[in-house]
Design a protein around this motif. Structure first.
Motif, PDB file in Angstrom:
ATOM      1  N   ARG A   1      13.411 -26.865   3.034  1.00 53.78           N
ATOM      2  CA  ARG A   1      14.411 -25.816   3.264  1.00 53.78           C
ATOM      3  C   ARG A   1      15.807 -26.347   3.527  1.00 53.78           C
ATOM      4  O   ARG A   1      16.777 -25.584   3.464  1.00 53.78           O
ATOM      5  N   PHE A   2      15.920 -27.637   3.853  1.00 50.94           N
ATOM      6  CA  PHE A   2      17.226 -28.154   4.251  1.00 50.94           C
ATOM      7  C   PHE A   2      17.557 -29.438   3.491  1.00 50.94           C
ATOM      8  O   PHE A   2      16.813 -30.418   3.552  1.00 50.94           O
ATOM      9  N   ASP A   3      18.696 -29.428   2.808  1.00 52.09           N
ATOM     10  CA  ASP A   3      19.126 -30.598   2.051  1.00 52.09           C
ATOM     11  C   ASP A   3      19.429 -31.786   2.969  1.00 52.09           C
ATOM     12  O   ASP A   3      19.449 -32.929   2.504  1.00 52.09           O
ATOM     13  N   ALA A   4      19.672 -31.503   4.246  1.00 54.10           N
ATOM     14  CA  ALA A   4      19.998 -32.575   5.187  1.00 54.10           C
ATOM     15  C   ALA A   4      18.810 -33.488   5.455  1.00 54.10           C
ATOM     16  O   ALA A   4      18.984 -34.587   5.988  1.00 54.10           O
TER      17      ALA A   4
ATOM     18  N   ALA B   1       7.535 -26.040  15.025  1.00 52.89           N
ATOM     19  CA  ALA B   1       8.364 -24.833  15.059  1.00 52.89           C
ATOM     20  C   ALA B   1       9.670 -25.085  15.805  1.00 52.89           C
ATOM     21  O   ALA B   1      10.744 -24.644  15.365  1.00 52.89           O
ATOM     22  N   ILE B   2       9.583 -25.777  16.928  1.00 58.03           N
ATOM     23  CA  ILE B   2      10.797 -26.104  17.679  1.00 58.03           C
ATOM     24  C   ILE B   2      11.717 -26.986  16.841  1.00 58.03           C
ATOM     25  O   ILE B   2      12.935 -26.762  16.787  1.00 58.03           O
ATOM     26  N   PHE B   3      11.133 -27.963  16.187  1.00 56.48           N
ATOM     27  CA  PHE B   3      11.933 -28.865  15.360  1.00 56.48           C
ATOM     28  C   PHE B   3      12.611 -28.095  14.231  1.00 56.48           C
ATOM     29  O   PHE B   3      13.808 -28.303  13.947  1.00 56.48           O
ATOM     30  N   ASP B   4      11.892 -27.196  13.593  1.00 55.43           N
ATOM     31  CA  ASP B   4      12.458 -26.397  12.511  1.00 55.43           C
ATOM     32  C   ASP B   4      13.634 -25.559  13.015  1.00 55.43           C
ATOM     33  O   ASP B   4      14.686 -25.482  12.364  1.00 55.43           O
ATOM     34  N   GLU B   5      13.477 -24.948  14.175  1.00 54.19           N
ATOM     35  CA  GLU B   5      14.560 -24.162  14.765  1.00 54.19           C
ATOM     36  C   GLU B   5      15.776 -25.038  15.058  1.00 54.19           C
ATOM     37  O   GLU B   5      16.929 -24.625  14.838  1.00 54.19           O
ATOM     38  N   ALA B   6      15.528 -26.247  15.536  1.00 55.51           N
ATOM     39  CA  ALA B   6      16.625 -27.158  15.865  1.00 55.51           C
ATOM     40  C   ALA B   6      17.394 -27.565  14.614  1.00 55.51           C
ATOM     41  O   ALA B   6      18.625 -27.591  14.609  1.00 55.51           O
ATOM     42  N   VAL B   7      16.662 -27.898  13.553  1.00 53.43           N
ATOM     43  CA  VAL B   7      17.320 -28.274  12.300  1.00 53.43           C
ATOM     44  C   VAL B   7      18.133 -27.101  11.762  1.00 53.43           C
ATOM     45  O   VAL B   7      19.278 -27.272  11.321  1.00 53.43           O
TER      46      VAL B   7
ATOM     47  N   ALA C   1      22.136 -27.084  11.074  1.00 54.91           N
ATOM     48  CA  ALA C   1      22.603 -26.781   9.717  1.00 54.91           C
ATOM     49  C   ALA C   1      23.511 -25.549   9.714  1.00 54.91           C
ATOM     50  O   ALA C   1      24.556 -25.540   9.050  1.00 54.91           O
ATOM     51  N   ASP C   2      23.134 -24.500  10.449  1.00 52.66           N
ATOM     52  CA  ASP C   2      23.961 -23.298  10.518  1.00 52.66           C
ATOM     53  C   ASP C   2      25.300 -23.587  11.178  1.00 52.66           C
ATOM     54  O   ASP C   2      26.344 -23.075  10.755  1.00 52.66           O
ATOM     55  N   GLY C   3      25.267 -24.429  12.223  1.00 50.95           N
ATOM     56  CA  GLY C   3      26.502 -24.795  12.898  1.00 50.95           C
ATOM     57  C   GLY C   3      27.455 -25.532  11.987  1.00 50.95           C
ATOM     58  O   GLY C   3      28.666 -25.276  11.986  1.00 50.95           O
ATOM     59  N   ARG C   4      26.939 -26.412  11.193  1.00 46.70           N
ATOM     60  CA  ARG C   4      27.785 -27.150  10.253  1.00 46.70           C
ATOM     61  C   ARG C   4      28.338 -26.227   9.179  1.00 46.70           C
ATOM     62  O   ARG C   4      29.486 -26.333   8.767  1.00 46.70           O
TER      63      ARG C   4
END
Length: 457
Positions: free
Chosen positions: A356-359, A436-442, A446-449
């Motif tokens: 889900r995340f290119d990062a 789940a916690i890790f996914d929320e953190a990523v 990502a949203d912040g950036r």
């Protein structure tokens, strides 16, 4: 003064005033731990966290496991000696029995054990002295990305140059070879071809009279590089390193200090490749959470004179009792298989985040020794791998995880890899919570950036 009052802030402030600038974890994990049980710790403010650092992999059974606590209490209540140098005791002999039971018989049946000062780095120092004494040679073969400890000899083997630059004279006669790190292949190939080239490179180097390397005393490697970001060596490459060293009478030292005792889905990581080493260094989990380090090696290398390697606290009896209890529990409950199963579940969920995340550039590891590497798309990147490591993103994810009740460590190139080293007793439900916690953190980072880019556009 009661340290049970005042919360995290009071203790952290005092720690910063009194403790060395070399302290690391409190800078990114700002808590003081009040109590701990199993996979969780509770800080002085009452916040509970999943502990996926677990003493850098030391706590195989988690915090205060009843079996380990009982073994220590039994030792203390029976007036047993707590310190004996290398004088033997029933507790020591039982520990050695359990340790040898955990090792493959092809290795254990002809093995000797050396107790060291109670840290993995001293086991590495002992192993280096052992092979140099046995072979009469001086040079050592190590690998890029390696981490074997912070004492002088072990530090010379380290891949991270930042730790060595301030210290003069630590790199004498050590040669760093390419490690088959698939995502950042040193030959720019990756996959099977990458590790085949790496094997050919080592073999050609050892057979070339103009290589500049004198006859080696030994080769030391991690079957899974830990601090480099949970980078597992391909099984075929490990088998090739064993063949190459055996054919040239070069002792092969395997550093299992972090990976050993079930973490990777086998009792020892080298068992994935079905090889027999000459020397194995062990610490962390084998002490049951207490300081203990040993070197186990083939008896043919046992040419030391009495006192050739010593250490005052090599007779840590309480650690031997805790270690025996831990090893026995791992064996009785097949925690290596559990690590493989729960680790596969956790990895699958981490890979879902990666999709889900290119990062996220890479998800890797074995068993419950996993890493998620964050990257930045950068057209100017000229290093190994497709993208630059993004340590800033990783640090932000670590902070977001912490705020949500998850403790993880960072490692790898640029400290851009989130590392997972939970206790081997981690349940499937807990693994799901961690993921789940890790996914929320990523997602939060990502949203912040994304928001920052939109504001500045």
């Amino acid at each position: 003064m009661s340290y049970l009052e005042g919360g995290n802030e009071r203790i952290l402030t005092q720690q910063a005033e009194r403790e060395s600038s070399a302290r690391t974890y409190p800078r990114h994990l700002p808590l003081a731990i009040r109590e701990a049980h199993g996979v969780t710790v509770t800080d002085m403010d009452g916040n509970e966290y999943y502990d996926c650092l677990a003493g850098a992999g030391t706590l195989a059974l988690g915090h205060n496991h009843p079996r380990v606590v009982e073994a220590m209490e039994r030792t203390l209540n029976a007036d047993r000696p707590l310190h004996t140098l290398d004088i033997s005791t029933p507790a020591k002999e039982r520990f050695v029995d359990s340790l040898f039971d955990s090792l493959p018989s092809a290795f254990a049946d002809s093995a000797k054990v050396q107790f060291c000062s109670p840290a993995g780095t001293d086991a590495v120092e002992a192993a280096l002295k052992l092979v140099k004494t046995a072979t009469g040679n001086g040079s050592v073969l190590g690998f890029q990305g390696a981490y074997h400890g912070m004492t002088s000899g072990a530090l010379s083997l380290m891949g991270d140059t930042d730790a060595k630059e301030p210290i003069s004279g630590v790199t004498s006669d050590v040669h760093h070879l390419p490690y088959p790190y698939d995502y950042r292949c040193p030959f720019g190939v990756g996959g099977e071809e990458g590790h085949r080239i790496a094997s050919r490179y080592v073999e050609n180097l050892l057979d070339d009279p103009e290589s500049g390397i004198t006859e080696p005393a030994g080769m030391i490697l991690e079957p899974v590089q830990g601090e480099a970001g949970a980078v597992p060596a391909p099984d075929e490459w490990l088998r090739e390193m064993r063949r190459i060293t055996r054919e040239r009478d070069i002792p092969l030292i395997l550093d299992e200090i972090q990976a050993g005792l079930g973490r990777t889905g086998e009792l020892y990581a080298f068992e994935h490749a079905d090889i027999t080493p000459d020397v194995v260094t062990l610490s962390k989990a084998v002490g049951g959470g207490l300081p203990l380090a040993v070197v186990v090696y083939d008896e043919s290398l046992d040419v030391w004179e009495p006192g050739a390697h010593a250490g005052t606290f090599r007779g840590n009896q309480l650690a031997m009792a805790a270690g025996e209890a831990t090893i026995d529990y791992v064996l009785e409950h097949d925690l290596d298989d559990r690590a493989a199963e729960v680790g596969a579940r956790l990895r699958e969920r981490l890979e879902s985040t990666a999709d889900r995340f290119d990062a996220v550039g890479d998800v890797r590891g074995r068993g419950l020794m996993l890493g998620v590497e964050f990257v930045a798309e950068d057209d100017d990147w000229r290093g190994p791998g497709p993208h630059a490591p993004d340590g800033d993103f990783a640090e932000a994810v670590q902070a977001e995880c912490f705020e949500r009740g998850l403790i993880i460590e960072l490692g790898g190139r640029g400290s851009a890899t989130a590392r997972f080293l939970p206790p081997l007793i981690l349940s499937e439900e807990q693994a799901d919570d961690v993921a789940a916690i890790f996914d929320e953190a990523v997602a939060a980072v990502a949203d912040g950036r994304r928001s920052t880019r939109e504001v500045t556009a």
